[in-house]
Design an enzyme around this catalytic site. Structure first.
Site, PDB file in Angstrom:
ATOM      1  N   ASP A  79     180.274   2.035  56.016  1.00 30.14           N
ATOM      2  CA  ASP A  79     180.293   0.768  55.270  1.00 30.14           C
ATOM      3  C   ASP A  79     181.178   0.943  54.035  1.00 30.14           C
ATOM      4  O   ASP A  79     180.750   1.555  53.062  1.00 30.14           O
ATOM      5  CB  ASP A  79     178.891   0.405  54.779  1.00 30.14           C
ATOM      6  CG  ASP A  79     177.815   0.675  55.816  1.00 30.14           C
ATOM      7  OD1 ASP A  79     177.450   1.854  56.003  1.00 30.14           O
ATOM      8  OD2 ASP A  79     177.354  -0.293  56.431  1.00 30.14           O
ATOM      9  N   HIS A 109     183.946  -0.399  58.542  1.00 28.23           N
ATOM     10  CA  HIS A 109     183.700  -1.809  58.203  1.00 28.23           C
ATOM     11  C   HIS A 109     184.224  -2.019  56.794  1.00 28.23           C
ATOM     12  O   HIS A 109     183.599  -1.610  55.815  1.00 28.23           O
ATOM     13  CB  HIS A 109     182.195  -2.088  58.292  1.00 28.23           C
ATOM     14  CG  HIS A 109     181.828  -3.497  57.921  1.00 28.23           C
ATOM     15  ND1 HIS A 109     180.510  -3.874  57.777  1.00 28.23           N
ATOM     16  CD2 HIS A 109     182.567  -4.602  57.652  1.00 28.23           C
ATOM     17  CE1 HIS A 109     180.455  -5.157  57.446  1.00 28.23           C
ATOM     18  NE2 HIS A 109     181.701  -5.627  57.371  1.00 28.23           N
ATOM     19  N   GLY A 135     169.737  -6.105  58.326  1.00 25.43           N
ATOM     20  CA  GLY A 135     168.330  -6.431  58.578  1.00 25.43           C
ATOM     21  C   GLY A 135     167.888  -6.196  60.006  1.00 25.43           C
ATOM     22  O   GLY A 135     166.938  -6.821  60.492  1.00 25.43           O
ATOM     23  N   GLY A 155     176.729  -5.962  51.122  1.00 28.23           N
ATOM     24  CA  GLY A 155     176.776  -5.242  49.850  1.00 28.23           C
ATOM     25  C   GLY A 155     175.684  -4.200  49.723  1.00 28.23           C
ATOM     26  O   GLY A 155     175.883  -3.181  49.060  1.00 28.23           O
ATOM     27  N   PHE A 156     174.556  -4.446  50.393  1.00 30.96           N
ATOM     28  CA  PHE A 156     173.450  -3.515  50.211  1.00 30.96           C
ATOM     29  C   PHE A 156     172.659  -3.356  51.503  1.00 30.96           C
ATOM     30  O   PHE A 156     172.597  -4.269  52.319  1.00 30.96           O
ATOM     31  CB  PHE A 156     172.509  -4.012  49.089  1.00 30.96           C
ATOM     32  CG  PHE A 156     173.207  -4.162  47.770  1.00 30.96           C
ATOM     33  CD1 PHE A 156     173.736  -5.401  47.396  1.00 30.96           C
ATOM     34  CD2 PHE A 156     173.396  -3.068  46.934  1.00 30.96           C
ATOM     35  CE1 PHE A 156     174.425  -5.552  46.202  1.00 30.96           C
ATOM     36  CE2 PHE A 156     174.085  -3.202  45.733  1.00 30.96           C
ATOM     37  CZ  PHE A 156     174.599  -4.448  45.377  1.00 30.96           C
ATOM     38  N   GLY A 157     172.054  -2.194  51.682  1.00 34.07           N
ATOM     39  CA  GLY A 157     171.174  -1.995  52.818  1.00 34.07           C
ATOM     40  C   GLY A 157     169.777  -2.487  52.475  1.00 34.07           C
ATOM     41  O   GLY A 157     169.480  -2.811  51.332  1.00 34.07           O
ATOM     42  N   GLY A 158     168.927  -2.564  53.495  1.00 30.30           N
ATOM     43  CA  GLY A 158     167.527  -2.894  53.269  1.00 30.30           C
ATOM     44  C   GLY A 158     167.239  -4.364  53.010  1.00 30.30           C
ATOM     45  O   GLY A 158     166.136  -4.727  52.592  1.00 30.30           O
ATOM     46  N   ASP A 211     175.053  -7.234  61.968  1.00 34.06           N
ATOM     47  CA  ASP A 211     174.877  -6.192  60.958  1.00 34.06           C
ATOM     48  C   ASP A 211     174.078  -6.750  59.787  1.00 34.06           C
ATOM     49  O   ASP A 211     174.521  -7.698  59.127  1.00 34.06           O
ATOM     50  CB  ASP A 211     176.261  -5.735  60.467  1.00 34.06           C
ATOM     51  CG  ASP A 211     176.203  -4.698  59.364  1.00 34.06           C
ATOM     52  OD1 ASP A 211     177.277  -4.234  58.961  1.00 34.06           O
ATOM     53  OD2 ASP A 211     175.096  -4.365  58.888  1.00 34.06           O
ATOM     54  N   GLY A 257     171.168   0.218  59.366  1.00 32.85           N
ATOM     55  CA  GLY A 257     171.253   1.258  58.350  1.00 32.85           C
ATOM     56  C   GLY A 257     169.864   1.734  57.961  1.00 32.85           C
ATOM     57  O   GLY A 257     169.391   2.781  58.406  1.00 32.85           O
ATOM     58  N   SER A 258     169.168   0.905  57.174  1.00 29.23           N
ATOM     59  CA  SER A 258     167.825   1.311  56.708  1.00 29.23           C
ATOM     60  C   SER A 258     166.859   1.425  57.883  1.00 29.23           C
ATOM     61  O   SER A 258     165.953   2.262  57.864  1.00 29.23           O
ATOM     62  CB  SER A 258     167.306   0.296  55.693  1.00 29.23           C
ATOM     63  OG  SER A 258     167.336  -1.016  56.235  1.00 29.23           O
TER      64      SER A 258
HETATM   65  C1  DX5 Z   1     176.345  -4.630  54.284  1.00 31.83           C
HETATM   66  C2  DX5 Z   1     176.058  -3.302  54.900  1.00 31.83           C
HETATM   67  C3  DX5 Z   1     174.696  -3.306  55.559  1.00 31.83           C
HETATM   68  C4  DX5 Z   1     174.405  -2.086  56.392  1.00 31.83           C
HETATM   69  C5  DX5 Z   1     173.161  -2.310  57.217  1.00 31.83           C
HETATM   70  O1  DX5 Z   1     175.391  -4.960  53.385  1.00 31.83           O
HETATM   71  O2  DX5 Z   1     177.057  -3.032  55.840  1.00 31.83           O
HETATM   72  O3  DX5 Z   1     174.635  -4.446  56.391  1.00 31.83           O
HETATM   73  O4  DX5 Z   1     175.434  -1.828  57.252  1.00 31.83           O
HETATM   74  O5  DX5 Z   1     172.107  -2.359  56.337  1.00 31.83           O
HETATM   75  P1  DX5 Z   1     170.604  -2.611  56.835  1.00 31.83           P
HETATM   76  O6  DX5 Z   1     170.525  -2.268  58.296  1.00 31.83           O
HETATM   77  O7  DX5 Z   1     169.783  -1.686  55.980  1.00 31.83           O
HETATM   78  O8  DX5 Z   1     170.348  -4.061  56.579  1.00 31.83           O
END
Ligand code: DX5
Length: 218
Positions: free
Chosen positions: A34, A65, A176, A141-144, A174, A196-197
């Site tokens: 990412d 990405h 959640g 921008g963020f995971g989780g 991609d 990711g998370s």
């Molecule tokens: C963009 C990132 C996330 C990541 C997946 O925010 O690219 O989407 O890949 O994050 P999760 O699976 O934790 O939502």
């Protein structure tokens, strides 16, 4: 069977090599890096050096990405670093057709991503040119973050659009993605899931998390 693509945003970057090797051993189909620049998205993460590091620790196809402005400036660097698929955002690609041609000219797979509020119509002229379309199911921008459930209808419409255009591209989602949303997203028409998370924050570990996702897809 949908493909599972762990993204390293939520991995323990202090042990990235081990985590990547474990991800491959656990049966992941690809791995995603990412890339964020703090401008297109409010976070800064990885560059080509990290793609090189991931490349040294697994033989999985790597997706870069690019959640960055002016992605066309960096496509060659990520290709050289070892990315197999380079995904750019439609929202920051003034000359998207040219950028796709440049990625393919480098011998790489080309992907285009759209954010939750971006209409599918912005993809229709490139569906026949790309290998992958990425429908973001969170604001990047963020995971989780929580899966945006209104994206399920968008995924269905995107799958219909791909079929109407006789396109052969993957439909990737991609954001959640965990067992429940994996089932929903694949039912709606996604065939590649980025998590990711849902993989790296799983209390029972990477292998169990990937097995759970594989069991959840339809
Ligand atoms: C963009 C990132 C996330 C990541 C997946 O925010 O690219 O989407 O890949 O994050 P999760 O699976 O934790 O939502």
């Amino acid at each position: 069977m949908a493909l599972i693509v762990p993204s390293i945003l939520s991995a323990d970057v202090a042990r990235l090599g081990e985590q990547v090797a474990a991800t491959q051993a656990a049966g992941a189909d690809r791995i995603q890096v990412d890339v964020m620049d703090g401008r297109f998205v409010p976070n800064i993460t990885f560059g080509p050096l990290v793609v090189e590091a991931v490349r040294r620790h697994c033989t999985l196809p790597i997706e870069a990405h690019l959640m960055i402005v002016e992605p066309e400036r960096y496509v060659a660097d990520f290709a050289k670093a070892g990315a197999d698929t380079i995904i750019v955002h439609q929202e920051v690609s003034l000359h998207l057709n040219r950028t796709i041609q440049v990625i393919k000219g480098l011998g790489k797979q080309a992907g285009v991503a759209i954010n939750p509020a971006t209409p599918l119509a912005d993809l229709q002229e490139v569906l026949g040119d790309v290998d992958l379309v990425l429908c973001m199911t969170v604001n990047p921008g963020f995971g989780g973050q929580e899966f945006i459930t209104s994206m399920l209808n968008k995924i269905e419409r995107l799958r219909a659009m791909i079929q109407q255009h006789n396109a052969r591209c993957d439909l990737e989602v991609d954001g959640g993605i965990h067992a429940e949303t994996a089932t929903q997203a694949t039912r709606a028409g996604a065939n590649v899931l980025v998590a990711g998370s849902g993989v790296y924050d799983a209390p029972d570990g990477i292998a169990a998390a990937i097995a759970r996702l594989k069991a959840a897809v339809v």
